[in-house]
Structures are given as structure tokens and as C-alpha cells.
Design an enzyme around this catalytic site. Structure first.
Site, short mmCIF file in Angstrom:
data_model
loop_
_atom_site.label_atom_id
_atom_site.label_comp_id
_atom_site.label_asym_id
_atom_site.label_seq_id
_atom_site.Cartn_x
_atom_site.Cartn_y
_atom_site.Cartn_z
N CYS A 536 0.45 -1.05 -0.11
CA CYS A 536 -0.19 0.05 0.17
C CYS A 536 0.87 1.08 0.08
CB CYS A 536 -0.85 -0.42 1.11
SG CYS A 536 -2.00 1.35 0.44
N HIS A 617 -4.87 -4.60 0.05
CA HIS A 617 -4.43 -5.18 1.70
C HIS A 617 -4.51 -6.33 1.24
CE1 HIS A 617 -3.77 -1.14 3.57
NE2 HIS A 617 -3.98 -0.91 2.61
N GLU A 619 -4.02 -9.16 3.25
CA GLU A 619 -4.44 -9.07 4.79
C GLU A 619 -5.69 -9.14 5.56
OE1 GLU A 619 -2.71 -5.45 5.20
OE2 GLU A 619 -2.37 -6.67 3.54
#
Length: 643
Positions: A536, A617, A619
Site C-alpha cells: 500500500c 491489502h 490481509e
């Protein structure tokens, strides 16, 4: 724990002793009395007496405790107040209601401390200057409804508590806490965090459906559940609370839901997060301060944004009431001596020095309408005031003929969540989400594809790094997190893999120490030629190092799920970015970097000798293909080491 008669409650108020009344089930009220002690830090909450015997403690934790995590706040000096419980008794709920006072408590000069138009202006500034400039995905900005009260504080507390018991349903805790000059009375819908027998539970709730006159219907609830704004709000707070769970639970946490939280005047959507932890409950509480549903995300920057835009300190609003209860079972080596139950302090009225204060906030996201958020604060304040009987109540819910069994006409109406269409609509939300966080996270065979390798994850003030590190460990890496302000060049050099993490802010701005240091981390690691994964913000910094232009998006991608091409494979990924790296459409390489970009030139990923990066992202719960994509990118970055 002993039984008590209802008349004892009135006697408590008359004697002026500190007390707390808590309703956590349908049939009883817990009565806690004891001594009040104010402490400075969560670690100072006294869980044992001088002889080492365990104590039961109810703590009122103010918002200012975020200072313990290094976060900003308006510091009003609100005490971390502990009621050291000497007696814990039980009263029958219906008998208590009959004895509690019911005469209305009059209010003088009621109104909001910030005018509607002023609050709408604050909303506009937060959307433009904070969300629009990459400072975060969502922020909760509060204002207070205030009024004068001449009724005795303890009597007012008992009166309001009775009104809540009679008129509110679905609350996690209904409570009245009276400690000298301070009263807190509320019906919190949300358990922020609990720890029982080593199992930590969090309960993110978001999305507020205010029941129309006559009650909620399948049609009106369906319209609410289909709202993009409400759905994205819930996903974003789940992501934020999973960051906390990954920090305190060895197994990272697993989500179940979504569910409906049906209350008398409002319905919310919620998930439940569970994981195992051996931490002291005070440490669990410290690491989870405070709920993103009442602060925002990322958490640290949310506190900074709140400090910039709220005009006064929060007091106890968005803090927690934390009950530490000694465990009755045999204490195993290394396990905590206490369980924890901590609801969020929202839907709560405070009374001090003759002034009533009802703080309410709205969650601001990129889709927010300023006047819609003004209306939400009015609705929340009216909900609290109506629930405590301070203003006329809403019309009662009508029986819904569509959900009543004709063979049992006297039965209570079924919950809306039992409607097959509503249940299917709720379940369909999970089809978008990452199975990694929905399923038990069993260890991979052989310890994972990168078993025994080491990784340093550099945190740039976004605790998505806790989730990312957990996923890296699942893949076999020995991953540890180091803050940007503490990581050394030697630590960067020693790690087999450096993961430069995400964070808020404008990547084009070199003026802040955090942004300068993250640029140094990425540049230094690239110069060594050793494996680097950038995520990011750090992906944008890496792209800038290749001379790729950085630009703000026309509309921020905060909590947005997109299906993108990542080096020839389609991947569903969650995005939380306001800025993007951008190349000419059709560009597939810049220098020695292979470029993965969309038709407009927005760069989603880079890879080359010893490095890889991703804008999204992996995750996030929104990254349905997150784990497989993460494994591919880590493998790509590690190629030089494996050669």
C-alpha cells in the site's frame, strides 16, 4: 455472590455508597458495592490485595487512556476509576423494577453543544481533508446533547436505570454506575472485548437501522441491508478489530456472522471474532483500545483526526466499562487469574455537577452525506433520551403478522433475522470475504512453504501489519513487527525478507518523519538487492523510486473490494488507498520492474529481482484471494535468496 432484596437498591442511593447495577441476562440484576480507587494506568488496576488474594474490580476506562498506546487525545484528566468490589449480590429483575423510582427526571435547557450546520461543516472537512487526503478509511466524530438536571444524582440514576430495564431490549449490558460525583447510565449494545478461560471475543457492530414508526419490517430492513455504505462500514470495522485480535491472540482470530443486533428502536449488523490468548486481561484491554466503531481506522491516525476536529475531550465516551472477575477454576501455569467483560461506553448518559451529557457520534466514510450524519446523531441522542424516559418514547413495535405462526397466535414475533430472505441476505455477505478469517486457521503441512525463513514487518502506523504478520507466520515465516520509528538499518539488513507496511498520509509528502523513514527503509533495502515486499503506502513509495507518478484517486478506495489482474492471475482484493501509482495505459515494465496495472494505468503490483509490491491489502477480510496472492508475491521476492 449472594441474593439481595430490591429495597436494598433504594437504600444504596440513600446511604451515598458507591455502587453499580448491571443487567446481563433477562432475569436478574447484579449489585456491586465497594470502594473507589482512581489509578493512572491500566496496568495499575488492582487485581489482587496486599496478601495476593484476587479482587473483583469494575473499571470505568476513559478515552484519554489511549495515551498509553502513544495516541493523541484531548486530555481532560477523566480518572481511570476502579470500584473494588466488596459485595456482589443478585436481585430479581422484575422485583427490582417494581421498587425503583419512576417519576420523570425533568431536563432544563436541552440541546446539542454544536449546532447542526456546524456539525455538517465538520463532516465536510473530515471527508475532504482527512479521508480525501489519505488519512484513513473512516472516522467517528461526536457531539454532545446536554441539559441541566436538578434531581439528586443517585435518584436520577435509579430512575433512568428502571426506564432502560422496562423499555430497552437487546442490550449487552444495561447498567447504572454511581461513584460519588459521577453517574453513568446506559444500555450498551456492544461487547468491545471479553476474555473467558483464555478465549478472547470481540463483537464489532456497525450500521444503524432506525426503526420506522410502527416498527421494522422485512421490506425496510432489506433496504438497509442492501446499502453499500452500511455494508462497507461493517467490513471496515471488522478489519480494524481483526488487527487487534491478531495482536493479542496466537491464532489470529476467526470471524463468525454476520448477525442482526435487534434492539427496541434500532437494529445493527454485527460479527463475532474469537481467538485464544494467554495475556493478562489488562494487557488485552490496552492492546484493544478502543473500538473502531467509535473511533475510526486506522486507529492511531483516527485518534489524531478526532483531536483535530472534536472541540472538547471525550470523557468516557468510546471508552469501556471493564469488569475483572477472578476465575473460579484452578489456575493453570501461565494463564490469567481473571476473566474480563468490557462493553463499549456508548448509548450512555452521564451526570455530573447537575449537567446531563449524552455523547453521540456518526461514522464518516467517503459516501457520507453531511446532513445524513447530522440526522444520525439526532436519532442516536433521541434513542438514548427516549430509552431513559427523558423524552417521549418512540411508538412501540407492532406485531408483524408476516412472521407469526398462525398455530400459536399468542407467541412473540420472531426476530427479523429468522426470516429466510433476511438470513440469506446476511449470509451472502460472506461470499465476498476471505475464507482464511472465516475458517479455523490450521497450521500448514510441513510448516508452510517458507518454513524457517525470517521476516521483519515495518509498521507505518497501520496495524494491518498485525494481520499481515499473522498470515506470514501461517506461511512459515518467523515474522516480527517493528515500528517505523524504532527499526534500525541493522535490523533491516539482517532480515531475510523485509515487509514495508501500509500507513496513512500522502506518499508525495517527504516532510513528516514517518514518511521520510519509510522512504529510507524502502530505498535502503532496494539498494542491497535483498528481498523486499512493499504494501500500500510502501508500494507507492517503491513505485516513486522507479519514477512512476503518484496521484490522488478521483474517489478514495477506502474499504473497496476490486477484482484485478496480478501478473496474469485474477484476484479479488480489498483496497484502502486514496493515492495510486499511475503509468501510461498499456505499460508493462518500468526499468527492471514488471508492472501490473489496469486499463487506466493505475498500478496494482510491481515485481522484479528481489522485490514485489501490492497496492491492496492482502490481509484484509475483503481479500478473498489474499493468501494465495501473498504467497505468490513472497515467493517472487525471495527468488534471489533461493537461487
Amino acid at each position: 455472590m449472594t441474593d439481595a432484596g430490591p429495597a436494598d437498591l433504594i437504600d444504596l442511593a440513600a446511604r451515598g455508597v458507591p455502587f453499580a447495577l448491571i443487567a446481563r441476562d433477562a432475569g436478574s440484576i447484579e449489585v456491586l458495592t465497594g470502594d473507589v480507587v482512581d489509578v493512572e494506568l491500566l496496568g495499575d488496576i488492582p487485581l489482587h490485595d496486599a496478601a495476593g488474594a484476587p479482587l473483583e474490580v469494575l473499571a470505568l476506562v476513559p478515552f484519554r487512556q489511549v495515551r498509553e498506546r502513544g495516541f493523541e487525545c484531548h486530555d481532560d484528566g477523566a480518572p481511570l476509576r476502579c470500584l473494588i468490589v466488596r459485595e456482589h449480590r443478585v436481585v430479581d429483575r422484575e422485583a427490582a423494577i417494581a421498587e425503583l423510582p419512576s417519576a420523570p427526571v425533568p431536563l432544563a435547557d436541552p440541546g446539542f453543544d454544536i449546532a447542526d450546520e456546524e456539525y455538517a461543516d465538520i463532516v465536510r472537512r473530515v471527508i475532504a481533508d482527512e479521508i480525501g487526503l489519505g488519512e484513513g478509511a473512516n472516522f467517528v466524530i461526536r457531539r454532545d446533547f446536554t441539559a441541566g438536571v436538578t434531581t439528586d444524582a443517585a435518584t436520577a440514576a435509579l430512575t433512568w436505570f428502571r426506564a432502560l430495564l422496562e423499555g430497552e431490549r437487546g442490550a449487552y449490558w444495561t447498567f447504572a454506575i454511581v461513584t460519588g460525583d459521577h453517574v453513568a447510565v446506559g444500555a450498551s449494545p456492544e461487547a468491545h472485548v471479553s476474555a473467558r478461560d483464555g478465549v478472547v471475543t470481540m463483537n464489532p457492530i456497525s450500521g444503524t437501522f432506525r426503526h420506522p414508526a410502527g416498527g421494522a419490517t422485512i421490506e425496510t430492513l432489506t433496504e438497509f441491508l442492501e446499502s453499500t455504505k452500511e455494508t462497507e462500514e461493517l467490513f471496515m470495522v471488522v478489519d480494524e478489530e481483526l488487527k487487534m485480535m491478531s495482536a493479542v491472540c496466537s491464532d489470529g482470530g476467526r470471524i463468525t456472522g454476520p448477525h442482526l443486533k435487534e434492539m427496541s428502536r434500532l437494529t445493527h449488523t454485527e460479527y463475532v471474532l474469537r481467538g485464544r490468548s494467554r495475556l493478562d486481561p489488562r494487557e488485552i484491554l490496552r492492546e484493544t483500545m478502543f473500538a473502531p466503531t467509535v473511533t475510526g481506522s486506522p486507529m492511531q491516525n483516527a485518534c489524531t483526526v478526532i483531536t483535530r476536529h472534536e472541540r472538547s475531550p471525550r470523557g468516557y465516551y468510546s471508552g469501556v466499562a471493564a469488569l475483572f472477575t477472578p476465575r473460579t477454576d484452578a489456575i493453570l501455569a501461565g494463564e490469567s487469574t481473571h476473566d474480563l467483560d468490557a462493553p463499549i461506553l456508548i448509548r450512555t448518559a452521564y451526570l455530573q455537577d447537575g449537567r446531563l451529557r449524552v455523547p453521540v457520534g456518526a461514522t464518516l466514510v467517503r459516501h457520507s452525506d453531511p446532513y445524513g450524519e447530522v440526522s444520525e446523531t439526532h436519532g442516536k441522542a433521541a434513542g438514548v433520551l427516549g430509552a431513559i424516559g427523558a423524552v417521549p418514547r418512540d411508538r412501540p413495535l407492532e406485531v408483524r403478522a408476516d412472521v407469526i405462526d398462525e398455530d400459536a397466535p399468542t407467541a412473540d414475533p420472531l426476530p427479523l433475522a429468522d426470516d429466510p430472505g433476511i438470513a440469506a441476505l446476511l449470509a451472502s455477505r460472506n461470499e465476498r470475504l476471505a475464507s482464511f478469517w472465516l475458517n479455523p486457521q490450521h497450521a500448514l503441512a510441513g510448516g508452510g512453504p517458507f518454513h524457517g525463513r525470517s521476516a521483519v514487518v515495518v509498521d507505518a502506523e497501520d496495524r494491518f501489519t498485525t494481520m499481515l504478520a499473522h498470515q506470514l507466520r501461517h506461511l512459515g515465516l518467523n515474522a516480527r513487527i517493528i515500528p517505523w520509528s524504532a527499526v534500525t538499518d541493522d535490523e533491516i539488513d539482517a532480515a531475510e525478507l523485509v515487509v514495508a507496511g501500509p500507513g496513512p498520509g500522502d506518499p508525495r509528502d517527504p516532510g513528516t518523519p514517518r514518511m521520510r523513514r519509510m522512504r529510507e527503509v524502502v530505498t535502503h533495502r532496494r539498494a542491497t538487492g535483498r528481498p523486499l515486499l512493499a504494501v500500500c503506502l510502501s508500494h507507492q513509495i517503491l513505485a516513486d523510486g522507479f519514477g512512476i507518478a503518484l496521484a490522488p484517486l478521483d474517489a478514495p478506495h477506502q474499504g473497496l473490494q476490486k477484482t484485478v489482474d496480478v501478473f496474469g492471475q485474477s484476484a479479488s482484493i480489498g483496497f484502502y488507498n486514496t493515492f495510486t501509482a499511475r503509468v501510461e495505459p498499456g505499460t508493462t515494465a518500468v526499468g527492471d520492474a514488471e508492472v501490473s496495472a489496469d486499463a487506466d494505468g493505475d498500478v496494482y503490483a510491481l515485481r522484479g529481482p528481489g522485490f514485489a509490491s501490492i497496492q491492496g491489502h492482502l490481509e484484509s477480510i475483503l481479500s478473498r484471494d489474499g493468501m494465495s496472492t501473498l504467497e505468490r508475491l513472497v515467493a517472487s521476492a525471495l527468488v534471489p535468496v533461493q537461487a
